[in-house]
Design an enzyme around this catalytic site. Structure first.
Site, PDB file in Angstrom:
ATOM      1  CG  ASP A  45     -32.227 -40.051 -18.888  1.00 21.82           C
ATOM      2  OD1 ASP A  45     -31.960 -38.885 -19.220  1.00 21.82           O
ATOM      3  OD2 ASP A  45     -32.463 -40.964 -19.699  1.00 21.82           O
ATOM      4  CE1 TYR A  73     -25.300 -44.731 -20.612  1.00 20.19           C
ATOM      5  CE2 TYR A  73     -24.250 -45.099 -22.737  1.00 20.19           C
ATOM      6  CZ  TYR A  73     -24.651 -44.239 -21.731  1.00 20.19           C
ATOM      7  OH  TYR A  73     -24.413 -42.899 -21.845  1.00 20.19           O
ATOM      8  CG  ASP A  87     -38.151 -43.275 -19.459  1.00 27.73           C
ATOM      9  OD1 ASP A  87     -39.320 -43.128 -19.030  1.00 27.73           O
ATOM     10  OD2 ASP A  87     -37.300 -42.378 -19.362  1.00 27.73           O
ATOM     11  NE  ARG A 179     -34.520 -41.139 -22.605  1.00 27.97           N
ATOM     12  CZ  ARG A 179     -35.336 -41.018 -21.559  1.00 27.97           C
ATOM     13  NH1 ARG A 179     -36.645 -41.003 -21.744  1.00 27.97           N
ATOM     14  NH2 ARG A 179     -34.870 -40.900 -20.351  1.00 27.97           N
TER      15      ARG A 179
END
Length: 307
Positions: A45, A73, A87, A179
């Site tokens: 993203d 992550y 988000d 997300r």
């Protein structure tokens, strides 16, 4: 016609900055290396940072043969907030001052570990009917998405100085949307949640310790930039390797399938294999198949990378 054997070729690990799309990064690298053939193995993203694996030159041919890599992550989960994008860049849909105790947060995480189902978010690059979901979402269109199985190998949450925020460390299968994980954890806690930051720390065996920023690459000479390219076979480092004599190498390069008993190997049908020369140089990705004539195990090249 340009001789592709003279083109730079390899794998480049980029530490993507926030605010750039993966496509933006590809464009910058194309200009730096003077090549059109540059691809990547997984979109990040625009707000996300971290590991973006780029395929340079002939290495771009590997994209369709890559398995869904394991990824890692670090993210920030913000509780008490729900947005339309999942988000903090999205439109706020709801907020609450109710915040669960840390013990509740830790307890809820257990239900998200292991193999679970996840519905891909509308704000994603996933295509349905030829259209990216994110493009539909930006037009206010929401469509039904089928849940997909993913695996969360490890999930840890650490409180931060900000009462609403937890730092998540996630080790997961490819195709996992962080997300959505943040949203689902928030929903399970009854307060809602959204992703406040995201950094991909690893894709497969490629970690941030091997990554370069675009600014660093721009300060290098052309020779120094070329030296940062990892060999294409590093993409297949987890696959078994098969050394071939010059005779069988020539046959396989010519498109022939060679019986495994002749090669002295025993790979289950469907196994992907690194094909190496007699001296150990990688030249192609192979696969164990059943020969067409007598249905006995054989090996055939599926993509040649070194001519």
């Amino acid at each position: 016609m340009k001789d592709e054997t003279m083109e730079p070729s390899g794998v480049l690990i980029i530490n993507k900055p926030s605010g750039m799309t993966s496509h933006d990064v590809v464009g910058r690298i194309r200009r730096l290396y003077g090549l059109r053939r540059v691809g990547h193995t997984g979109t990040l993203d625009p707000m996300a940072t971290g590991v973006l694996v780029l395929l340079i030159g002939r290495a771009a041919k590997a994209a369709e043969y890559l398995m869904c890599d394991r990824k890692a992550y670090t993210a920030t989960l913000r509780l008490g907030l729900v947005t339309d994008s999942g988000d903090i860049t999205g439109k706020i849909l709801s907020q609450t001052d109710f915040l669960p105790e840390e013990s509740m947060v830790q307890a809820v995480l257990e239900s998200f570990r292991g193999e679970i189902e996840q519905i891909p978010p509308m704000y994603s690059a996933l295509k349905v009917g030829g259209q990216k979901l994110v493009n539909l979402a930006r037009r206010g269109i929401t469509i039904e998405r089928e849940p997909r199985k993913i695996t969360i190998y490890s999930l840890k949450a650490f409180p931060t100085d900000e009462k609403r925020d937890y730092r998540l460390e996630v080790d997961c299968s490819g195709g996992t949307y962080i997300r959505t994980l943040c949203e689902d954890i928030g929903a399970a806690l009854g307060c809602g949640g959204t992703m406040a930051s995201l950094c991909r720390t690893a894709t497969g065996s490629y970690g941030l310790n091997r990554a370069h920023t675009i600014d660093q690459l721009e300060l290098m000479t052309a020779e120094e930039r070329l030296a940062q390219l990892l060999p294409v076979e590093s993409l297949f480092a987890d696959l078994p390797a098969l050394h071939l004599s010059p005779f069988y190498e020539k046959l396989i390069r010519g498109g022939c399938a060679v019986l495994q008993k002749k090669l002295g190997c025993h790979f289950p049908v469907g196994t992907r294999i690194q094909l190496l020369t007699e001296t150990g140089s990688f030249f192609a990705l192979g696969e164990a198949i059943e020969s067409e004539e007598d249905s006995v195990p054989a090996v055939k090249a599926v993509k040649t990378f070194v001519l």
